[in-house]
Design a protein around this motif. Structure first.
Motif, mmCIF file in Angstrom:
data_model
loop_
_atom_site.group_PDB
_atom_site.id
_atom_site.type_symbol
_atom_site.label_atom_id
_atom_site.label_comp_id
_atom_site.label_asym_id
_atom_site.label_seq_id
_atom_site.Cartn_x
_atom_site.Cartn_y
_atom_site.Cartn_z
ATOM 1 N N ASP A 492 0.819 -1.211 0.000
ATOM 2 C CA ASP A 492 0.000 0.000 0.000
ATOM 3 C C ASP A 492 0.853 1.262 0.000
ATOM 4 N N ASN A 493 2.073 1.185 -0.520
ATOM 5 C CA ASN A 493 2.944 2.368 -0.495
ATOM 6 C C ASN A 493 2.445 3.412 -1.486
ATOM 7 N N PRO A 494 2.658 4.719 -1.195
ATOM 8 C CA PRO A 494 2.116 5.786 -2.043
ATOM 9 C C PRO A 494 2.874 6.036 -3.351
ATOM 10 N N TYR A 495 4.034 5.390 -3.566
ATOM 11 C CA TYR A 495 4.735 5.569 -4.829
ATOM 12 C C TYR A 495 3.847 5.109 -5.996
ATOM 13 N N VAL A 496 3.918 5.834 -7.098
ATOM 14 C CA VAL A 496 3.188 5.451 -8.307
ATOM 15 C C VAL A 496 4.164 4.669 -9.184
ATOM 16 N N ILE A 497 4.209 3.360 -8.977
ATOM 17 C CA ILE A 497 5.170 2.494 -9.652
ATOM 18 C C ILE A 497 4.426 1.597 -10.637
ATOM 19 N N PRO A 498 4.809 1.613 -11.909
ATOM 20 C CA PRO A 498 4.119 0.774 -12.896
ATOM 21 C C PRO A 498 4.509 -0.700 -12.753
ATOM 22 N N ASN A 499 3.577 -1.580 -13.078
ATOM 23 C CA ASN A 499 3.851 -3.022 -13.139
ATOM 24 C C ASN A 499 4.534 -3.538 -11.877
ATOM 25 N N MET A 500 3.866 -3.369 -10.756
ATOM 26 C CA MET A 500 4.418 -3.852 -9.496
ATOM 27 C C MET A 500 3.631 -5.067 -9.022
ATOM 28 N N ALA A 501 4.352 -6.140 -8.700
ATOM 29 C CA ALA A 501 3.739 -7.359 -8.182
ATOM 30 C C ALA A 501 4.341 -7.691 -6.823
ATOM 31 N N VAL A 502 3.484 -7.924 -5.829
ATOM 32 C CA VAL A 502 3.931 -8.267 -4.480
ATOM 33 C C VAL A 502 3.408 -9.652 -4.127
ATOM 34 N N GLY A 503 4.338 -10.563 -3.813
ATOM 35 C CA GLY A 503 3.972 -11.921 -3.435
ATOM 36 C C GLY A 503 4.361 -12.205 -1.997
ATOM 37 N N LEU A 504 3.676 -13.150 -1.365
ATOM 38 C CA LEU A 504 3.929 -13.470 0.037
ATOM 39 C C LEU A 504 3.846 -14.966 0.278
ATOM 40 N N THR A 505 4.772 -15.461 1.085
ATOM 41 C CA THR A 505 4.743 -16.853 1.542
ATOM 42 C C THR A 505 5.016 -16.866 3.042
ATOM 43 N N ASP A 506 4.167 -17.544 3.787
ATOM 44 C CA ASP A 506 4.380 -17.691 5.230
ATOM 45 C C ASP A 506 5.306 -18.866 5.503
ATOM 46 N N THR A 507 6.192 -18.689 6.480
ATOM 47 C CA THR A 507 7.053 -19.780 6.919
ATOM 48 C C THR A 507 6.752 -20.097 8.383
ATOM 49 N N GLU A 508 7.191 -21.255 8.829
ATOM 50 C CA GLU A 508 6.850 -21.711 10.172
ATOM 51 C C GLU A 508 7.533 -20.869 11.239
ATOM 52 N N LYS A 509 6.785 -20.522 12.279
ATOM 53 C CA LYS A 509 7.323 -19.749 13.394
ATOM 54 C C LYS A 509 8.279 -20.611 14.211
ATOM 55 N N ALA A 510 9.410 -20.026 14.551
ATOM 56 C CA ALA A 510 10.374 -20.734 15.393
ATOM 57 C C ALA A 510 10.264 -20.310 16.844
ATOM 58 N N THR A 511 9.683 -19.157 17.073
ATOM 59 C CA THR A 511 9.510 -18.616 18.424
ATOM 60 C C THR A 511 8.128 -17.976 18.476
ATOM 61 N N SER A 512 7.768 -17.458 19.624
ATOM 62 C CA SER A 512 6.570 -16.627 19.703
ATOM 63 C C SER A 512 6.905 -15.295 19.039
ATOM 64 N N VAL A 513 6.162 -14.922 18.016
ATOM 65 C CA VAL A 513 6.442 -13.682 17.298
ATOM 66 C C VAL A 513 5.359 -12.663 17.601
ATOM 67 N N LEU A 514 5.738 -11.401 17.473
ATOM 68 C CA LEU A 514 4.851 -10.326 17.901
ATOM 69 C C LEU A 514 5.180 -9.050 17.144
ATOM 70 N N TRP A 515 4.188 -8.147 17.097
ATOM 71 C CA TRP A 515 4.447 -6.817 16.554
ATOM 72 C C TRP A 515 5.568 -6.158 17.353
ATOM 73 N N TRP A 516 6.368 -5.414 16.665
ATOM 74 C CA TRP A 516 7.567 -4.750 17.204
ATOM 75 C C TRP A 516 7.523 -3.344 16.647
ATOM 76 N N ARG A 517 7.951 -2.370 17.351
ATOM 77 C CA ARG A 517 7.730 -0.955 17.006
ATOM 78 C C ARG A 517 7.721 -0.688 15.499
ATOM 79 N N SER A 518 6.547 -0.450 14.966
ATOM 80 C CA SER A 518 6.183 -0.193 13.567
ATOM 81 C C SER A 518 5.959 -1.460 12.766
ATOM 82 N N VAL A 519 5.990 -2.615 13.405
ATOM 83 C CA VAL A 519 5.524 -3.899 12.877
ATOM 84 C C VAL A 519 6.171 -4.200 11.523
ATOM 85 N N GLY A 520 5.357 -4.462 10.481
ATOM 86 C CA GLY A 520 5.917 -4.832 9.183
ATOM 87 C C GLY A 520 6.696 -3.724 8.513
#
Length: 725
Positions: A492-520
Motif C-alpha cells: 500500500d505504499n504511495p509511490y506510483v510504480i508501474p507493473n508492481m507485483a507483491v507476493g507473500l509466503t508464510d514460513t513456520e514460526k520458530a519462536t513466539s512472534v509479535l508486533w515490534w515498534r512499527s511492525v511490518g
C-alpha cells in the motif's frame, strides 16, 4: 486513520459513566466506587474544588497519551495544563474501547490520538457547555454570554471558578452537538510551550511503575520457563531451593509451560528459581537453528509465492522486468529482534475481601487479561478490576494476543490460597531469552529500468513468519490468507510504480512472534527505500529527485509523502554534507503519518562509522503536542537505527543465544550525535507518532553507508561488513 465517534455513541458512553460515577481501584488495590466528584462524562471528572481530571483510556508507556488526551480536554473545557490532572481509565471496553480496534480496550498501532481526537474534544466541549448552562441558570444569563477561560466561568459581568457549578452541571444532560472551539481559539493544542504532565513525577521519583508496586504481605513469583519453545514440564526438584532464605514453594503451572517459584522477595525468588531443577519434555519443542530458519525463508523466496498480495498480472510484470534495459536484483534478510523495554514484564494480582480480583499492571491491552481472568477465576467481568499503572516502555511487547505474562500471574495466583498478593517478576534474561520477537523475514526484489532510467516493472517477494495467524486477531487482520502486517508499507505504499507485483509466503514460526515498534514497516520500508536508492543510482539520478518523480500525480498520500521528503532534504542540507561526510535519505508512510529522514555519517565501514546527524521531517496531521512529537521521533529513530546497527536474536537448537544487554546491545547516546525534527504544519486530523519515525531510520543510514561502497542487505549491519565508531 482518525476515528470520529458519533454523538449518539458519545451519549451512550456518557450515560454509562453517569450511572456508575467512578469505578477503578485504589492505591492498595481495593475496589473504589462512587465519590463526591462529578463525572460529567466518561472522560472528564471535576471535584467541587474545580480540580479537573482527564480519564485516559490509553496507557502511558512513555509515548505521551496522558498529556495529549489531557490537552484536548483542557483546550475544549477552558482550563490550563496546570489545572488538569489525569487518571487511567478502568477496564471497560464498552466505554473505553479503542475506536479503531472494535469492542476492545487497548493501546497500540500509534492509534491513541488518531482514535481519540474527536472523542476527547467532544468530551471537553460537553463538560464546558454543561458548566456554562449551570452558571447561566444560577446567574440568570444566556448561555451564549458565557465562556470558560483558565478555569473561570466568565461573562455578563460575572466570574467564578468552574468548581462552583460542578454539582449543578452533573444534573444537566450532555448536548448532542457541543460547539468545538475553532482552531483560532486554541491556546494549548499545537503550542511549543505545552509540556508533558508526567515529566515531574518521573524525575522526582513519585511516578509509580508496575515494578515499583509492593503490596503488604505480597509474595514474589518468578517462572522457570522452557529453554525451547514447545517444551513442557515433566517433573522438577526443588530440594536445593529450600535452602534459600525466603523461599516459599514451587509449583508447576497448570499449562506445564514452566515452574512457578514463590518467595518473600525478588532476590530470594531469583536464587530459588536458579536452584530448582526441571526435567523438560522436549518432544514437541523447537530445535531449529537460526541458519535453518534463514534457509527456509530463502527457499520460500526462490519458489513461487503462495499469495498474490496486490492481485497483479505476475507474468506481465516478470516480462516487463526481463525485457528492461537494466535489471536490478537484491535479496534481503531481517533477523528476529527482541523488544527489550527498560522495564521487563511484571504485574501484581490480589483478591479483595469481597472476592474481587484486582490486577495492577502497565496494561497495554486490558481487555485481554480481563477476559482471561474471567476464565481462570470463574468470575463475571464486574468482579475483575485492572489498575493500569505507568510502564517503562513496551515497543509492542506488553500487548500479546494471549496476554502471556498476565495469564502467568493469574495462574500463579489461582494455585495459592489467595490470602497473599502475588507479584510476577521477569528479569532481563527472561525478557531476552523467553519473550516474543519481531519475526524473521526475507525479501527478494527485481526491478527493471528502461534506457532513460525509468522503472518498467517491480517484482517483490516476501517470506516470513506471520504475527496474526493462529491468534485471536486473525479474523480481523488476515484477509484471503494474507497477514497484512507482513506486507504493510509495501503493498500500500504511495509511490506510483508501474507493473508492481507483491507476493507473500508464510514460513513456520520458530519462536513466539509479535508486533515490534512499527511492525511490518520495519522491514518493508528498509527494502523499498534501499531499492529506490539503488534504482536512482542506476538511473544516474539524484535520490530525492528520483523519488519525487514517482510521487508526482499521486493521491493525497503521495503529496504528503513528497512534502516531508522535500522538507527533510531542505533542512538536512541534502547534497551538501560536511567535508568528508556522506548522506543517505529515506521516506515512508506508516500509521497514517509521513516521515522522511536524512542521515549524515563520517568515517568508513572498516574503521568505524559515526552518525553525525539525523534530520527528520514529520507530517502527522495537526501537531497536538510538538514537544511530544519531537521526543517520540527522536526515540523512534534511535530505536530503529540501534537495532539495525548491532542487534539480532539467534537460535541454537531452538534456544535463544543472547541473554542480556552485553550481547543484545541497546543504542548508546554516543551513537548519534544529533537529531533534528521538523514538523509539517497541517490541517489534517492527527495520526500516529509513536512508531512512524522508526521505519525510515535504518534505510536512511544504509543509503548513507552505500555511498561508501557497502550496500547492506542483511541485518544487523555490524555482522555484515560495517563497523561503528
Amino acid at each position: 486513520m482518525t476515528a470520529n465517534i458519533s454523538r449518539r455513541g458519545f451519549l451512550k458512553t456518557a450515560a454509562a459513566a453517569g450511572a456508575v460515577l467512578y469505578v477503578g481501584a485504589t492505591a492498595d488495590g481495593a475496589a473504589a466506587a462512587g465519590s463526591s466528584d462529578a463525572m460529567l462524562n466518561p472522560f472528564v471528572k471535576i471535584d467541587s474544588d474545580g480540580n479537573v481530571i482527564a480519564i485516559i483510556k490509553h496507557f502511558e508507556k512513555g509515548q505521551g497519551p496522558a498529556t495529549g488526551l489531557s490537552t484536548l480536554i483542557a483546550e475544549e473545557l477552558g482550563v490550563t495544563m496546570e489545572q488538569i490532572g489525569y487518571e487511567f481509565a478502568p477496564s471497560d471496553p464498552q466505554v473505553y474501547n479503542n475506536l479503531l480496534f472494535g469492542p476492545f480496550q487497548g493501546t497500540g498501532g500509534s492509534t491513541a490520538m488518531a482514535n481519540s481526537w474527536m472523542q476527547y474534544r467532544t468530551a471537553g466541549a460537553n463538560a464546558r457547555e454543561m458548566l456554562i448552562k449551570a452558571a447561566a441558570q444560577d446567574w440568570g444569563l444566556d448561555n451564549a454570554d458565557l465562556d470558560i477561560q483558565d478555569g473561570m466561568v466568565t461573562g455578563g459581568g460575572k466570574s467564578a471558578p468552574l468548581g462552583d457549578f460542578v454539582a449543578a452541571a452533573a444534573e444537566i444532560a450532555p448536548s448532542e452537538t457541543p460547539r468545538l472551539r475553532d482552531q483560532s481559539e486554541w491556546k494549548i493544542i499545537g503550542k511549543e510551550s505545552t509540556r508533558r504532565l508526567d515529566s515531574a513525577i518521573k524525575v522526582n521519583g513519585q511516578a509509580q511503575f508496575g515494578m515499583d508496586l509492593h503490596l503488604p504481605n505480597q509474595m514474589v513469583v518468578m517462572i522457570k520457563r522452557t529453554p525451547q519453545r514447545g517444551g513442557v514440564v515433566a517433573g522438577f526438584d526443588d530440594s536445593a531451593a529450600k535452602d534459600v532464605k525466603g523461599f516459599i514453594m514451587a509449583l508447576p503451572l497448570p499449562t506445564k509451560h514452566g515452574v512457578a517459584v514463590y518467595a518473600e522477595n525478588t532476590w530470594a525468588a531469583m536464587q530459588a528459581r536458579a536452584a530448582v531443577e526441571v526435567d523438560w519434555d522436549m518432544s514437541a519443542a523447537e530445535t531449529r537453528s537460526s541458519q535453518e530458519i534463514r534457509d527456509e525463508i530463502m527457499a520460500a523466496l526462490d519458489a513461487a509465492p503462495v499469495y498474490n498480495v496486490n492481485k497483479a498480472d505476475t507474468n506481465a510484470v516478470a516480462l516487463a522486468v526481463d525485457e528492461a534495459a537494466q535489471v536490478l536484483e537484491k535479496t534481503f534478510y531481517f533477523p528476529l529482534l527482541a523488544h527489550a523495554p527498560m522495564e521487563p514484564m511484571n504485574c501484581t494480582i490480589e483478591q479483595t475481601a469481597d472476592g474481587d480480583i484486582v490486577l495492577h499492571d502497565g496494561a497495554q491491552m486490558p481487555t485481554g487479561p480481563h477476559l482471561a481472568y474471567q476464565q481462570i477465576f470463574g468470575l463475571p467481568a464486574e468482579k475483575i478490576h485492572i489498575n493500569t499503572m505507568l510502564a517503562g516502555g513496551s515497543f509492542g511487547r506488553r500487548a500479546t494476543p494471549d496476554a502471556d505474562y498476565q495469564v502467568e500471574a493469574g495462574l500463579a495466583f489461582v494455585m495459592t490460597d489467595r490470602s497473599r498478593p502475588v507479584k510476577l517478576v521477569w528479569d532481563r534474561e527472561d525478557d531476552i531469552r523467553g519473550g516474543y520477537y519481531r519475526p524473521a523475514t526475507g525479501h527478494k526484489v527485481r526491478i527493471g529500468l528502461d534506457a532513460d532510467g525509468k522503472i518498467t516493472g517491480w517484482e517483490h517477494q516476501v517470506a516470513g513468519q506471520s504475527i496474526m495467524k493462529g491468534t485471536a486477531f486473525e479474523a480481523m487482520a488476515v484477509k484471503d490468507g494474507i497477514d497484512h502486517s507482513t506486507v504493510e508499507g509495501l503493498a500500500d505504499n504511495p509511490y506510483v510504480i508501474p507493473n508492481m507485483a507483491v507476493g507473500l509466503t508464510d514460513t513456520e514460526k520458530a519462536t513466539s512472534v509479535l508486533w515490534w515498534r512499527s511492525v511490518g514497516h520495519t522491514h518493508t520500508a528498509y527494502v523499498m527505500e534501499v531499492m529506490m536508492d539503488m534504482a536512482a543510482k542506476a538511473a544516474g539520478r539524484d535520490p530525492v529527485e528520483f523519488r519525487l518523480a514517482y510521487l508526482e500525480g499521486g493521491n493525497k498520500d503521495a503529496q504528503r509523502k513528497a512534502g516531508v521528503l522535500k522538507l527533510a532534504a531542505e533542512k538536512g542540507n541534502w547534497g551538501n554534507p560536511a567535508a568528508g561526510n556522506v548522506q543517505g535519505i529515506a521516506v515512508h508512510k506508516s500509521f497514517g503519518s509521513f516521515v522522511a529522514e536524512v542521515v549524515e555519517v563520517s568515517g568508513t565501514p572498516d574503521d568505524g562509522i559515526q552518525i553525525e546527524k539525523v534530520t527528520a521531517a514529520v507530517d502527522c496531521g495537526i501537531a497536538v503536542n510538538p514537544d511530544v512529537i519531537r521526543a517520540q521521533t527522536e526515540g523512534a529513530i534511535g530505536y530503529g537505527i540501534g537495532h539495525a546497527m548491532r542487534d539480532q536474536i539467534t537460535l541454537d537448537g531452538g534456544e535463544v543465544e543472547q541473554y542480556n544487554f552485553p550481547d543484545y546491545e541497546p543504542l548508546r547516546i554516543s551513537d548519534i550525535k544529533a537529531i533534528e525534527t521538523h514538523i509539517v504544519a497541517s490541517a489534517e486530523a492527527p495520526t500516529g507518532i509513536g512508531e512512524p519515525g522508526t521505519p525510515p531510520s535504518a534505510p536512511a543510514l544504509a543509503n548513507a553507508i552505500a555511498q561508501l561502497d557497502v550496500r547492506v542487505a542483511e541485518l544487523p549491519m555490524s555482522e555484515n561488513g560495517v563497523s561503528f565508531a
